[in-house]
Structures are given as structure tokens and as C-alpha cells.
Motif scaffolding. Sequence first.
Motif, PDB file in Angstrom:
ATOM      1  N   LEU A 129      17.869  24.665  59.933  1.00 19.57           N
ATOM      2  CA  LEU A 129      17.929  23.418  59.174  1.00 19.57           C
ATOM      3  C   LEU A 129      18.546  22.303  60.016  1.00 19.57           C
ATOM      4  CD1 LEU A 129      17.672  21.763  56.584  1.00 19.57           C
ATOM      5  CD2 LEU A 129      19.870  22.729  55.827  1.00 19.57           C
ATOM      6  N   ALA A 130      19.603  22.618  60.746  1.00 21.43           N
ATOM      7  CA  ALA A 130      20.260  21.612  61.577  1.00 21.43           C
ATOM      8  C   ALA A 130      19.322  21.106  62.666  1.00 21.43           C
ATOM      9  CB  ALA A 130      21.534  22.192  62.205  1.00 21.43           C
ATOM     10  N   ALA A 131      18.602  22.028  63.327  1.00 24.58           N
ATOM     11  CA  ALA A 131      17.664  21.618  64.381  1.00 24.58           C
ATOM     12  C   ALA A 131      16.534  20.773  63.803  1.00 24.58           C
ATOM     13  CB  ALA A 131      17.106  22.848  65.096  1.00 24.58           C
ATOM     14  N   ASN A 132      15.983  21.207  62.659  1.00 24.95           N
ATOM     15  CA  ASN A 132      14.902  20.452  62.027  1.00 24.95           C
ATOM     16  C   ASN A 132      15.364  19.064  61.602  1.00 24.95           C
ATOM     17  OD1 ASN A 132      12.937  22.439  62.283  1.00 24.95           O
ATOM     18  ND2 ASN A 132      13.490  23.420  60.354  1.00 24.95           N
ATOM     19  N   PHE A 133      16.589  18.977  61.107  1.00 29.88           N
ATOM     20  CA  PHE A 133      17.089  17.672  60.687  1.00 29.88           C
ATOM     21  C   PHE A 133      17.287  16.751  61.887  1.00 29.88           C
ATOM     22  CE2 PHE A 133      20.421  14.609  59.826  1.00 29.88           C
ATOM     23  CZ  PHE A 133      19.980  14.040  58.645  1.00 29.88           C
ATOM     24  N   ASN A 134      17.889  17.277  62.945  1.00 26.41           N
ATOM     25  CA  ASN A 134      18.177  16.437  64.116  1.00 26.41           C
ATOM     26  C   ASN A 134      16.923  15.877  64.756  1.00 26.41           C
ATOM     27  OD1 ASN A 134      20.896  16.944  63.728  1.00 26.41           O
ATOM     28  ND2 ASN A 134      21.006  18.547  65.285  1.00 26.41           N
ATOM     29  N   TRP A 135      15.813  16.627  64.690  1.00 26.01           N
ATOM     30  CA  TRP A 135      14.566  16.216  65.335  1.00 26.01           C
ATOM     31  C   TRP A 135      13.492  15.799  64.328  1.00 26.01           C
ATOM     32  CZ3 TRP A 135      13.722  16.293  70.713  1.00 26.01           C
ATOM     33  CH2 TRP A 135      14.770  16.818  71.466  1.00 26.01           C
ATOM     34  N   GLY A 136      13.892  15.611  63.079  1.00 28.92           N
ATOM     35  CA  GLY A 136      12.900  15.442  62.027  1.00 28.92           C
ATOM     36  C   GLY A 136      12.614  14.011  61.619  1.00 28.92           C
ATOM     37  N   ILE A 137      12.431  13.824  60.334  1.00 29.66           N
ATOM     38  CA  ILE A 137      11.869  12.579  59.806  1.00 29.66           C
ATOM     39  C   ILE A 137      12.805  11.387  59.970  1.00 29.66           C
ATOM     40  CG2 ILE A 137      12.723  12.824  57.437  1.00 29.66           C
ATOM     41  CD1 ILE A 137       9.876  11.989  56.529  1.00 29.66           C
ATOM     42  N   HIS A 138      14.136  11.624  60.043  1.00 33.02           N
ATOM     43  CA  HIS A 138      15.054  10.511  60.260  1.00 33.02           C
ATOM     44  C   HIS A 138      14.840   9.895  61.647  1.00 33.02           C
ATOM     45  CE1 HIS A 138      17.082  12.160  56.728  1.00 33.02           C
ATOM     46  NE2 HIS A 138      17.748  11.017  56.640  1.00 33.02           N
ATOM     47  N   ALA A 139      14.595  10.748  62.632  1.00 37.80           N
ATOM     48  CA  ALA A 139      14.311  10.226  63.972  1.00 37.80           C
ATOM     49  C   ALA A 139      13.084   9.340  63.959  1.00 37.80           C
ATOM     50  CB  ALA A 139      14.118  11.393  64.948  1.00 37.80           C
ATOM     51  N   TRP A 140      12.047   9.795  63.262  1.00 34.38           N
ATOM     52  CA  TRP A 140      10.800   9.036  63.232  1.00 34.38           C
ATOM     53  C   TRP A 140      10.901   7.819  62.318  1.00 34.38           C
ATOM     54  CZ3 TRP A 140       7.388   9.501  66.873  1.00 34.38           C
ATOM     55  CH2 TRP A 140       7.422  10.656  67.642  1.00 34.38           C
ATOM     56  N   ASP A 311      28.916  15.876  67.835  1.00 32.37           N
ATOM     57  CA  ASP A 311      28.271  16.273  69.091  1.00 32.37           C
ATOM     58  C   ASP A 311      26.774  16.449  68.947  1.00 32.37           C
ATOM     59  OD1 ASP A 311      30.681  16.239  70.389  1.00 32.37           O
ATOM     60  OD2 ASP A 311      31.017  18.405  70.267  1.00 32.37           O
ATOM     61  N   TRP A 312      26.312  16.749  67.741  1.00 35.40           N
ATOM     62  CA  TRP A 312      24.890  17.020  67.558  1.00 35.40           C
ATOM     63  C   TRP A 312      24.199  15.949  66.701  1.00 35.40           C
ATOM     64  CZ3 TRP A 312      22.313  20.427  70.424  1.00 35.40           C
ATOM     65  CH2 TRP A 312      23.063  21.389  71.104  1.00 35.40           C
ATOM     66  N   THR A 313      24.417  15.956  65.410  1.00 39.25           N
ATOM     67  CA  THR A 313      23.647  15.065  64.536  1.00 39.25           C
ATOM     68  C   THR A 313      23.878  13.587  64.851  1.00 39.25           C
ATOM     69  OG1 THR A 313      23.641  16.705  62.755  1.00 39.25           O
ATOM     70  CG2 THR A 313      23.204  14.419  62.147  1.00 39.25           C
ATOM     71  N   LEU A 314      25.139  13.158  64.928  1.00 34.13           N
ATOM     72  CA  LEU A 314      25.402  11.753  65.220  1.00 34.13           C
ATOM     73  C   LEU A 314      24.872  11.366  66.595  1.00 34.13           C
ATOM     74  CD1 LEU A 314      28.970  10.831  63.890  1.00 34.13           C
ATOM     75  CD2 LEU A 314      26.772   9.850  63.245  1.00 34.13           C
ATOM     76  N   THR A 315      25.057  12.257  67.573  1.00 33.82           N
ATOM     77  CA  THR A 315      24.561  11.974  68.917  1.00 33.82           C
ATOM     78  C   THR A 315      23.054  11.812  68.911  1.00 33.82           C
ATOM     79  OG1 THR A 315      26.401  13.165  69.961  1.00 33.82           O
ATOM     80  CG2 THR A 315      24.406  12.855  71.275  1.00 33.82           C
ATOM     81  N   TYR A 316      22.357  12.674  68.181  1.00 39.83           N
ATOM     82  CA  TYR A 316      20.907  12.567  68.114  1.00 39.83           C
ATOM     83  C   TYR A 316      20.465  11.269  67.441  1.00 39.83           C
ATOM     84  CZ  TYR A 316      19.407  17.099  69.887  1.00 39.83           C
ATOM     85  OH  TYR A 316      19.112  18.156  70.700  1.00 39.83           O
ATOM     86  N   MET A 317      21.135  10.889  66.365  1.00 38.37           N
ATOM     87  CA  MET A 317      20.721   9.676  65.665  1.00 38.37           C
ATOM     88  C   MET A 317      20.806   8.450  66.582  1.00 38.37           C
ATOM     89  SD  MET A 317      19.627  10.693  62.783  1.00 38.37           S
ATOM     90  CE  MET A 317      19.281  12.374  63.338  1.00 38.37           C
ATOM     91  N   VAL A 318      21.894   8.342  67.352  1.00 40.82           N
ATOM     92  CA  VAL A 318      21.982   7.202  68.265  1.00 40.82           C
ATOM     93  C   VAL A 318      21.057   7.395  69.470  1.00 40.82           C
ATOM     94  CG1 VAL A 318      24.318   6.567  67.566  1.00 40.82           C
ATOM     95  CG2 VAL A 318      24.018   8.129  69.468  1.00 40.82           C
TER      96      VAL A 318
END
Length: 503
Positions: A129-140, A311-318
Motif C-alpha cells: 500500500l505504501a509503495a502504491n501510494f507513493n507512486w500512484g494517483i497523487h503523483a499523477w 523519508d518516503w511519502t513526503l520525499t516522494y511528493m516533493v
Amino acid sequence: MQASRTLLTASLSLCTLIGIWGVVDPAGLLALAKSIVDQYFLSRGWFVMLAVTIMLLFCLSLVFTRIGDIRLGEDWDRPEYSTPTWIAMLFAAGMGVGLLFWAVAEPLTHFHFVEETLPAPLAAEQALLAANFNWGIHAWAVYGTTALTIAYFSFRRQTPMLVSAPLKNLFPGEAWATAVGWLSDFMAISAIAIGVAGSVAMGVFQVADGIAVLTGSQTAGPVLIATVFALMIAAYIPPLLVDLGSGMAKLSNTAMALAIALVVYTIVVGPSEFLMNSIVGGIGSYVAVVIPRGLQTFTFYGTETAQWFQDWTLTYMVWWIAWGPFVGVFVARISKGRTIREFVLGVLIGPTLFSTVWFGAFGGIGIFEALDGRGELLAMTQSNVERMTFALLDRLPLATLTTVATIVAAFLFIVTSVVSAAFVLGMFSSGGDQNPSTRVKVVWGLLLGVLGAAMILSGSAQAIKTLISLGALPFVFITVLLLACLVRALILDTRKEPGRADR
């Protein structure tokens, strides 16, 4: 013209300074970056999550309103590319080598962290779930908002493809709009350069480790990494000497085809039943919590969990915000003639679905092994994340062939990203010139190489992610400003005319 020269000089100077600093004193640059990023995440992490969630909700809302009928272009314009080709091209631009790098490493890293507090089955579910969220629809949604704003203003209001164009178009002649617009372009250039350089470094690490696997070496030494880096520069400089044509699209599509072939092969020859259940279950878990998860900041879970979230979710969003201007211009260029509804559904749904399949397959095999009591891949999360994709492929038939395919795909993704980024950077720093000079493109290509070297010298994937975050932080606010500009323009334009597309 003077403003363009000033922008070019200022942006080149800043990126050169960061690149030289990173080469001469990588530890010092990393320490400063980590200090700034940690403080920002601690005080403004909520703003990042709120902003990306608002972007997602805004994009989805367009699908259900008459605004979705508006065509990006004249009402009689039609798409230049078929839908499958269009989705493949935007996916290659938006994710590319990152998915190859983190295919196995990220889900297993999350699993290693979560299994300390949860039973293994729940830890596995939360890891995917964490991996899917980090690379998922929020990124797009971040990409989609930036791209839609640039495309709408370019094709409906005939502005240059610049981040500053929406603001200057809505507030013509206003001194503050000119100043903020210049600053927006400057921040966009910095975010693109640092973000793409980070991906170059990760790609070099992965290609070098793949070659080390093929040659039987235990690790990819400095000489091999330097050689791969030099070959990378040699490969992307020649395309910068010619126009950005269909050849780049072919390279991107080739890399995407290799990625699709790899994931299909993995599902077929791996534990297929387990992997299909992993994919379907992962999609279900993700869809069930995607909106509330976007507003979760893990405030009450203790210091370790808060640090993991940063380290993961916030970093990915930025990270996605850092790539927003680059991907936004690229996606805008290839989306003329599509309706806003087609645009939003294609940008948000197609790539997100592929990412969940990707992590469900590659991450699923890693989790399958961990749950089965074999912890070799799980142990590698603490020592050598660069090699984990290749270590997984080595467990499947035809390991040499799939390793070569992964190396080629990673190489192609990097080359196409750098060439496209140098083109966009040249365009941004030349006042929106649709065909920037060869000299400017080559200068940006070489500077991306210097920045990439600084990232490589930082020594780790986590360090690279920190440096990318540093470049993206100022652009977080610019992305929100772009969204506000798009909302205002849509309100103004739909009041003047119905705005429905001629189908």
C-alpha cells in the motif's frame, strides 16, 4: 529579451554552483540539504500533503463537470497520438528509471520497517500500500495539474509554454505578476535540473550494478560507475545537437515496451497465483484508502514512524513536484486536441494502474520470499538496494536476458529524460522559445551531467532523494499558484462561452 538573458544567467549560475559544491564537498552539501529538508518537512509536511490532495480532488472534479468537455486547443483539433502511445509516452516521462530502481527495494524496505510492529501478513499489505501510494494517483495529480495548466493556457489562450505564462496572462502589465513569474520560472528550472540529475544518478547506479551482475562482480566499483556515467553523457549529447523529433518518442516507447515485457514475464514465470492475488488485493487496498491516506501525516505514531513518513511519502511528493514543470511541459506538448476529461482520465488512471501492477509483481515476489522464510532479498534492503531488481531477476529463468533488458531499459529512460529535460530547460531559459538554440541545449546537457556527478558522489539513494527534495521545496508553492491560475481562467472563460468541445 533582457529578462530571458537574466533568467538564463541566474539559473545556470545557481545550478553550476550546486554542481561544483556537490563535486568538491558532497558531504557538506548533503548535510545542509538534510538540515533544510528535515526542518521543512517537520513544519510544512501538512501543507505538502494538503496541496497534493487538493490537486487530486480538483482533477477528478473536472471529469464530472461540463469543463471536462473543453478541448485543449481549438474545438476542431484532434489528438496527434493514439491513446496507447500517448499514455506510454507520458508514463515514460513521468516515472521512467525510478520504477526500475525501486521495483523490489521499496516494498521490501517498507515491509522490513512495518513487520517490527505488525504481523507479517498485515506488514506485507501495508508495504504494498505504501509503495502504491507513493507512486500512484497523487503523483499523477501533481503532473496533471501542472501539465493541464500549461496546456490550457498555451492552447486556449496562446501563451508561451512557461510556468510564468498563466500569471502574466491573467495579470498583464502588473509588476508583481512579472516579478513572481520570473521567480517561478527560475524555481522551475532549478527543480527540473536537480530532479533530473538525481534520476541520472540512480540510473547510473542501477546500470552499473546490472553490468556488475553480468560480469560476476560483487559490487559496482568507482571505475565502472564512472565509465557508465561517461557513456551516459556520450549517449545523450548527440541528440541535443538535432531537433527533438520522433526519434525520442521511439526511444521512450522502446523502453516502455521493455518494461511491460519484464513485468508480464515476471508474472508468468514467477508464482503467478500469488502475484495476481497480490496485484488485485493491492489495487483494492489502495482504492479503499487513497483519499484519506493523502491527508494522513502520522502525527501520533512516534518519532520513528514520523521519520519513515518524511523519508518516503513526503520525499516522494516533493519529488513529483520537482519533476512537475518538466513533465508538465512534455505532457502538454503531446496532449493537444484532447478534451480535459480525456486528459485527466488518461494521466491519472493509466499510469497509476500500471504502477500498482508493477509493484504487485516485483514487490510481490520479494514479499513471497520473505513470507516463505527466505530473507536474502529482505536483507539486501539494508545493504545494496541498487542490486535488488537484478537479484530478483536472478531467481527467475533467463536471468541474463532479463538483466540485459533491464539495463537497456534503464539506459534508454535516462537518455530520453535528459535530452527532453535539456530541451525544456533551454526553452524555459530562452523566454519560451519552442526551438531553443543547440548551444543552450548542450550547455544544459553538460550541466545536468555535472549535477548528476554531484548526486553520484553523495553516495546513496537516500542522499539523492534528499538533494532532489531540496531543489523542489520552493516549487511547492508555485504549483499551488498554478492551480489557482487555472481555476481563475476556467471560471472566466466558461462565463464567456459554454466551452463545450465540438465532438
